[in-house]
Design a protein around this motif. Structure first.
Motif, PDB file in Angstrom:
ATOM      1  N   ASN A  18       0.829  -1.212   0.000  1.00 47.02           N
ATOM      2  CA  ASN A  18       0.000   0.000   0.000  1.00 47.02           C
ATOM      3  C   ASN A  18       0.859   1.256   0.000  1.00 47.02           C
ATOM      4  O   ASN A  18       0.612   2.203  -0.753  1.00 47.02           O
ATOM      5  CB  ASN A  18      -0.955   0.003   1.191  1.00 47.02           C
ATOM      6  N   ALA A  19       1.876   1.272   0.860  1.00 40.35           N
ATOM      7  CA  ALA A  19       2.741   2.447   0.946  1.00 40.35           C
ATOM      8  C   ALA A  19       3.507   2.657  -0.355  1.00 40.35           C
ATOM      9  O   ALA A  19       3.600   3.779  -0.860  1.00 40.35           O
ATOM     10  CB  ALA A  19       3.703   2.302   2.123  1.00 40.35           C
ATOM     11  N   GLU A  20       4.049   1.583  -0.916  1.00 41.57           N
ATOM     12  CA  GLU A  20       4.824   1.717  -2.148  1.00 41.57           C
ATOM     13  C   GLU A  20       3.956   2.126  -3.330  1.00 41.57           C
ATOM     14  O   GLU A  20       4.415   2.836  -4.222  1.00 41.57           O
ATOM     15  CB  GLU A  20       5.603   0.434  -2.430  1.00 41.57           C
ATOM     16  N   SER A  21       2.686   1.729  -3.320  1.00 40.23           N
ATOM     17  CA  SER A  21       1.758   2.167  -4.366  1.00 40.23           C
ATOM     18  C   SER A  21       1.556   3.680  -4.295  1.00 40.23           C
ATOM     19  O   SER A  21       1.569   4.375  -5.319  1.00 40.23           O
ATOM     20  CB  SER A  21       0.417   1.444  -4.204  1.00 40.23           C
ATOM     21  N   ILE A  22       1.389   4.194  -3.098  1.00 43.47           N
ATOM     22  CA  ILE A  22       1.212   5.635  -2.919  1.00 43.47           C
ATOM     23  C   ILE A  22       2.497   6.371  -3.284  1.00 43.47           C
ATOM     24  O   ILE A  22       2.465   7.391  -3.986  1.00 43.47           O
ATOM     25  CB  ILE A  22       0.784   5.948  -1.468  1.00 43.47           C
ATOM     26  N   LEU A  23       3.633   5.858  -2.826  1.00 45.77           N
ATOM     27  CA  LEU A  23       4.912   6.490  -3.150  1.00 45.77           C
ATOM     28  C   LEU A  23       5.138   6.537  -4.660  1.00 45.77           C
ATOM     29  O   LEU A  23       5.608   7.550  -5.185  1.00 45.77           O
ATOM     30  CB  LEU A  23       6.069   5.753  -2.466  1.00 45.77           C
ATOM     31  N   ALA A  24       4.789   5.464  -5.361  1.00 42.67           N
ATOM     32  CA  ALA A  24       4.959   5.429  -6.820  1.00 42.67           C
ATOM     33  C   ALA A  24       4.127   6.527  -7.486  1.00 42.67           C
ATOM     34  O   ALA A  24       4.601   7.196  -8.411  1.00 42.67           O
ATOM     35  CB  ALA A  24       4.579   4.051  -7.369  1.00 42.67           C
ATOM     36  N   LYS A  25       2.903   6.724  -7.011  1.00 41.21           N
ATOM     37  CA  LYS A  25       2.052   7.781  -7.568  1.00 41.21           C
ATOM     38  C   LYS A  25       2.658   9.158  -7.315  1.00 41.21           C
ATOM     39  O   LYS A  25       2.456  10.088  -8.101  1.00 41.21           O
ATOM     40  CB  LYS A  25       0.650   7.705  -6.964  1.00 41.21           C
ATOM     41  N   LEU A  26       3.389   9.287  -6.226  1.00 37.26           N
ATOM     42  CA  LEU A  26       4.052  10.553  -5.904  1.00 37.26           C
ATOM     43  C   LEU A  26       5.404  10.689  -6.583  1.00 37.26           C
ATOM     44  O   LEU A  26       6.037  11.740  -6.512  1.00 37.26           O
ATOM     45  CB  LEU A  26       4.246  10.672  -4.385  1.00 37.26           C
ATOM     46  N   GLY A  27       5.862   9.607  -7.218  1.00 35.47           N
ATOM     47  CA  GLY A  27       7.163   9.634  -7.872  1.00 35.47           C
ATOM     48  C   GLY A  27       8.316   9.559  -6.883  1.00 35.47           C
ATOM     49  O   GLY A  27       9.398  10.070  -7.149  1.00 35.47           O
ATOM     50  N   ILE A  28       8.079   8.914  -5.761  1.00 42.36           N
ATOM     51  CA  ILE A  28       9.088   8.805  -4.706  1.00 42.36           C
ATOM     52  C   ILE A  28       9.435   7.331  -4.515  1.00 42.36           C
ATOM     53  O   ILE A  28       8.542   6.497  -4.348  1.00 42.36           O
ATOM     54  CB  ILE A  28       8.564   9.400  -3.381  1.00 42.36           C
ATOM     55  N   THR A  29      10.709   7.014  -4.527  1.00 39.64           N
ATOM     56  CA  THR A  29      11.125   5.636  -4.279  1.00 39.64           C
ATOM     57  C   THR A  29      11.059   5.347  -2.782  1.00 39.64           C
ATOM     58  O   THR A  29      11.128   6.277  -1.956  1.00 39.64           O
ATOM     59  CB  THR A  29      12.567   5.398  -4.765  1.00 39.64           C
ATOM     60  N   SER A  31      13.408   4.139  -1.009  1.00 41.47           N
ATOM     61  CA  SER A  31      14.665   4.632  -0.437  1.00 41.47           C
ATOM     62  C   SER A  31      14.614   6.132  -0.193  1.00 41.47           C
ATOM     63  O   SER A  31      15.073   6.619   0.839  1.00 41.47           O
ATOM     64  CB  SER A  31      15.840   4.299  -1.363  1.00 41.47           C
ATOM     65  N   ALA A  32      14.040   6.870  -1.152  1.00 41.69           N
ATOM     66  CA  ALA A  32      13.922   8.321  -0.977  1.00 41.69           C
ATOM     67  C   ALA A  32      12.992   8.648   0.192  1.00 41.69           C
ATOM     68  O   ALA A  32      13.256   9.584   0.960  1.00 41.69           O
ATOM     69  CB  ALA A  32      13.419   8.975  -2.257  1.00 41.69           C
ATOM     70  N   ALA A  33      11.906   7.873   0.353  1.00 39.93           N
ATOM     71  CA  ALA A  33      10.983   8.111   1.467  1.00 39.93           C
ATOM     72  C   ALA A  33      11.682   7.884   2.801  1.00 39.93           C
ATOM     73  O   ALA A  33      11.507   8.666   3.744  1.00 39.93           O
ATOM     74  CB  ALA A  33       9.757   7.201   1.339  1.00 39.93           C
ATOM     75  N   ILE A  34      12.483   6.834   2.889  1.00 41.92           N
ATOM     76  CA  ILE A  34      13.221   6.564   4.126  1.00 41.92           C
ATOM     77  C   ILE A  34      14.234   7.675   4.385  1.00 41.92           C
ATOM     78  O   ILE A  34      14.390   8.144   5.512  1.00 41.92           O
ATOM     79  CB  ILE A  34      13.880   5.171   4.077  1.00 41.92           C
ATOM     80  N   GLN A  35      14.907   8.124   3.322  1.00 37.26           N
ATOM     81  CA  GLN A  35      15.863   9.235   3.449  1.00 37.26           C
ATOM     82  C   GLN A  35      15.150  10.485   3.965  1.00 37.26           C
ATOM     83  O   GLN A  35      15.658  11.200   4.837  1.00 37.26           O
ATOM     84  CB  GLN A  35      16.509   9.525   2.085  1.00 37.26           C
ATOM     85  N   MET A  36      13.938  10.750   3.443  1.00 42.02           N
ATOM     86  CA  MET A  36      13.162  11.904   3.884  1.00 42.02           C
ATOM     87  C   MET A  36      12.779  11.767   5.359  1.00 42.02           C
ATOM     88  O   MET A  36      12.864  12.732   6.130  1.00 42.02           O
ATOM     89  CB  MET A  36      11.903  12.058   3.015  1.00 42.02           C
TER      90      MET A  36
END
Length: 101
Positions: A18-29, A31-36
């Motif tokens: 679920n989280a990765e689906s949302i991140l993909a729609k936002l254009g965020i990997t 790894s980038a989300a964890i970095q953020m």
């Protein structure tokens, strides 16, 4: 190669998908989300969101400490200042609906 480290975490499969689906729609990997997240932890000097257990049931006003009462009053004032209000009739409807739960 950049000076990086790996972070490993075990999380629920459905949560991950679920989280990765949302991140993909936002254009965020991921790894980038964890970095953020880590960047915000450093900037905030703690978690970038409130981490506490919710009340399981409404608490009586008298059971709150003076500090908790002041915080609740401040939340209400902030809501009014920010325009987070609803008409009284809508409030009554919501209260009636809550009574039926």
């Amino acid at each position: 190669m950049a000076n990086t480290s790996a972070v490993y975490a075990r999380i629920d499969n459905e949560l991950k998908e679920n989280a990765e689906s949302i991140l993909a729609k936002l254009g965020i990997t991921p790894s980038a989300a964890i970095q953020m997240l880590y960047s915000q932890i450093v900037l905030q000097n703690g978690m970038p969101f409130e981490a506490k257990l919710p009340y399981e049931k409404p608490i009586a006003w008298g059971a709150l400490t003076p500090e908790e009462q002041a915080a609740e009053i401040q939340k209400g004032l902030d809501d009014v200042r920010n325009g987070n209000v609803i008409p009284f009739e809508e409030f009554k409807k919501q209260m009636k609906k809550a009574d039926t739960l």
